[in-house]
Design an enzyme around this catalytic site. Structure first.
Site, PDB file in Angstrom:
ATOM      1  N   ARG A  13      31.798  40.005  48.891  1.00 40.99           N
ATOM      2  CA  ARG A  13      30.567  39.003  48.892  1.00 40.99           C
ATOM      3  C   ARG A  13      30.939  37.580  48.672  1.00 40.99           C
ATOM      4  O   ARG A  13      31.049  36.730  48.790  1.00 40.99           O
ATOM      5  CB  ARG A  13      30.430  39.607  47.010  1.00 40.99           C
ATOM      6  CG  ARG A  13      29.418  40.072  46.941  1.00 40.99           C
ATOM      7  CD  ARG A  13      28.444  40.708  46.226  1.00 40.99           C
ATOM      8  NE  ARG A  13      29.778  42.367  45.700  1.00 40.99           N
ATOM      9  CZ  ARG A  13      29.716  42.704  44.115  1.00 40.99           C
ATOM     10  NH1 ARG A  13      28.909  42.051  43.190  1.00 40.99           N
ATOM     11  NH2 ARG A  13      30.265  43.293  43.786  1.00 40.99           N
ATOM     12  N   ASP A  21      37.253  40.930  38.493  1.00 42.29           N
ATOM     13  CA  ASP A  21      36.621  39.285  37.851  1.00 42.29           C
ATOM     14  C   ASP A  21      36.409  39.280  36.684  1.00 42.29           C
ATOM     15  O   ASP A  21      37.222  39.122  35.272  1.00 42.29           O
ATOM     16  CB  ASP A  21      36.290  38.731  39.108  1.00 42.29           C
ATOM     17  CG  ASP A  21      35.663  37.626  38.594  1.00 42.29           C
ATOM     18  OD1 ASP A  21      36.667  36.564  38.490  1.00 42.29           O
ATOM     19  OD2 ASP A  21      34.664  37.100  38.196  1.00 42.29           O
ATOM     20  N   ASP A  70      39.328  39.556  46.147  1.00 41.76           N
ATOM     21  CA  ASP A  70      38.965  38.466  45.351  1.00 41.76           C
ATOM     22  C   ASP A  70      39.520  37.371  44.432  1.00 41.76           C
ATOM     23  O   ASP A  70      39.303  36.490  43.358  1.00 41.76           O
ATOM     24  CB  ASP A  70      37.750  37.828  44.986  1.00 41.76           C
ATOM     25  CG  ASP A  70      37.275  39.404  44.239  1.00 41.76           C
ATOM     26  OD1 ASP A  70      38.559  40.188  43.402  1.00 41.76           O
ATOM     27  OD2 ASP A  70      36.443  39.564  43.686  1.00 41.76           O
ATOM     28  N   ARG A 114      29.560  49.816  33.671  1.00 43.26           N
ATOM     29  CA  ARG A 114      29.729  48.635  33.880  1.00 43.26           C
ATOM     30  C   ARG A 114      29.134  48.636  31.985  1.00 43.26           C
ATOM     31  O   ARG A 114      28.489  49.397  31.921  1.00 43.26           O
ATOM     32  CB  ARG A 114      28.773  48.269  34.512  1.00 43.26           C
ATOM     33  CG  ARG A 114      29.486  47.854  36.464  1.00 43.26           C
ATOM     34  CD  ARG A 114      29.005  47.002  37.446  1.00 43.26           C
ATOM     35  NE  ARG A 114      30.190  46.705  37.947  1.00 43.26           N
ATOM     36  CZ  ARG A 114      30.733  46.901  39.620  1.00 43.26           C
ATOM     37  NH1 ARG A 114      29.930  48.006  39.617  1.00 43.26           N
ATOM     38  NH2 ARG A 114      31.222  46.339  39.859  1.00 43.26           N
ATOM     39  N   THR A 148      40.856  45.982  42.170  1.00 42.29           N
ATOM     40  CA  THR A 148      39.726  45.647  43.268  1.00 42.29           C
ATOM     41  C   THR A 148      39.491  46.143  44.844  1.00 42.29           C
ATOM     42  O   THR A 148      40.981  45.155  44.874  1.00 42.29           O
ATOM     43  CB  THR A 148      39.015  44.964  42.818  1.00 42.29           C
ATOM     44  OG1 THR A 148      37.588  43.968  43.390  1.00 42.29           O
ATOM     45  CG2 THR A 148      40.039  43.208  42.355  1.00 42.29           C
ATOM     46  N   GLY A 157      34.082  48.200  39.320  1.00 45.15           N
ATOM     47  CA  GLY A 157      34.545  49.025  40.624  1.00 45.15           C
ATOM     48  C   GLY A 157      35.803  49.846  41.027  1.00 45.15           C
ATOM     49  O   GLY A 157      36.564  48.665  40.103  1.00 45.15           O
ATOM     50  N   ASP A 159      38.376  43.946  47.054  1.00 42.86           N
ATOM     51  CA  ASP A 159      38.548  43.025  46.857  1.00 42.86           C
ATOM     52  C   ASP A 159      39.257  42.019  47.569  1.00 42.86           C
ATOM     53  O   ASP A 159      38.978  41.365  48.670  1.00 42.86           O
ATOM     54  CB  ASP A 159      36.574  42.063  46.101  1.00 42.86           C
ATOM     55  CG  ASP A 159      35.287  43.194  46.683  1.00 42.86           C
ATOM     56  OD1 ASP A 159      35.652  44.170  46.999  1.00 42.86           O
ATOM     57  OD2 ASP A 159      35.143  42.552  45.440  1.00 42.86           O
TER      58      ASP A 159
END
Ligand code: ADP
Length: 319
Positions: free
Chosen positions: A171, A103, A129, A72, A125, A11, A127
């Protein structure tokens, strides 16, 4: 180390361009040649590499997205795909790779480094995360985008004395909801890390509206489930008018904030330094305001710590 390559994968995140710029210019400053790989691991397998120069990364520090594009690539998850990539890296005489992404990108980087090729991961990213680093590139911009949207929503939400349920990205990680929730004065945030109680939430919303509050904003991280469903239940339980807003991909876009540009520049520099020092299989990050690098295997194994203090503070300050 004479020639390195840089790619962005997974992403996209605002600040990736600032990281590319730093990697390219810091490499050239150190006498290295640097190649940009188009579309992440896909471009690596296809041999889509081009030498980058000082002007080729001009006028990008402030732009969202990634000039190298991202994609991707399922093929890279197979050993045969990675062998093709290794072959291309050998053809171009590349000695080390900087992989900017999240990740999944890091898992790809780890797999490639296990085949003997030096790779350094840079966390890009929205996120946030990745547990080993306090912040990832793009997160701050994304939080500010959500804050801007929440600020605008507040006008209509308060004029109509409504409840706004806003779905944000995340997510497995509720950090966007958490930071935008505290910064935006949300009534509550619903995140994957903390089980939430619909009855309690409805009670809190009802009692604060009864006390004279003219609006309630609730942020829901997408990983929790449907914001639409939560909104419907809240409306049924409280009898208040509620509306859902799904922010979607606008959270990935926009000009990176100063924090993201500075972080990206420092992490880009650190990644190149790691390669020059002969390191491999490392990721770079920021911890307690210090730029660090650590083993990629260890980094990916680390468990995320959720900031319960921030979560509780949102509830305390919303009263
Ligand atoms: P992000 O980096 O944002 O988490 P993805 O999860 O889509 O995004 O990962 C980006 C790319 O990294 C994938 O398309 C794939 O090419 C590669 N990748 C992901 N997981 C692995 C893995 N386990 N092994 C090898 N490559 C992987």
């Amino acid at each position: 180390m004479k020639r390195i390559a840089v790619l962005t994968s997974g992403g996209d995140a605002p600040g990736m361009n600032a990281a590319i710029r730093a990697v390219v210019r810091y490499s050239i400053y150190n006498g290295l040649q640097v190649f940009g790989v188009k579309r992440g691991y896909k471009g690596l397998i296809e041999g889509d590499l081009k030498e980058m120069t000082i002007p080729s990364v001009g006028d990008i520090i402030h732009r969202g997205g990634t000039i190298l594009r991202s994609a991707r690539c399922l093929e890279f998850q197979e050993e045969i795909g990675r062998e093709k990539a290794l072959n291309i890296l050998n053809i171009f005489k590349i000695d080390g790779l900087v992989a900017i992404g999240g990740d999944g990108t890091f898992r790809g980087a780890m797999a490639l480094s296990e085949m003997g090729f030096p790779v350094i991961g840079v966390p890009g990213t929205i996120d946030n995360d990745l547990s080993y680093t306090d912040y990832t590139i793009g997160f701050d911009t994304s939080v500010n985008t959500v804050l801007d949207a929440v600020t605008k929503l507040r006008d209509t939400t308060s004029s109509h004395e409504r409840v706004s349920v806003v779905q944000v990205m995340g997510r497995n990680c509720g950090d966007i909801a958490l930071y935008a929730g505290l910064g935006g004065g949300a009534e509550a945030v619903i995140v994957p890390e903390v089980e939430f109680d619909m009855d309690k939430l409805s009670e809190n919303v009802s009692s604060s509206m009864n006390r004279g509050k003219n609006q309630s904003i609730i942020l829901v991280a997408e990983g929790v489930g449907s914001a639409e469903e939560i909104c419907k239940k809240l409306q049924e339980k409280t009898g208040l008018e509620a509306r859902t807003t799904i922010l979607g991909h606008i959270q990935r876009g926009g000009n990176p904030t100063s924090n993201d540009r500075v972080l990206a520049s420092k992490l880009g520099q650190k990644a190149v330094q790691c390669l020059i020092e002969g390191k491999s299989s490392r990721v770079v990050g920021i911890r307690s305001n210090e730029i660090i690098d650590m083993d990629i295997h260890e980094a990916l194994k680390m468990e995320r710590k959720f900031d319960m203090n921030m979560y509780n503070l949102i509830n305390i300050l919303a009263r």
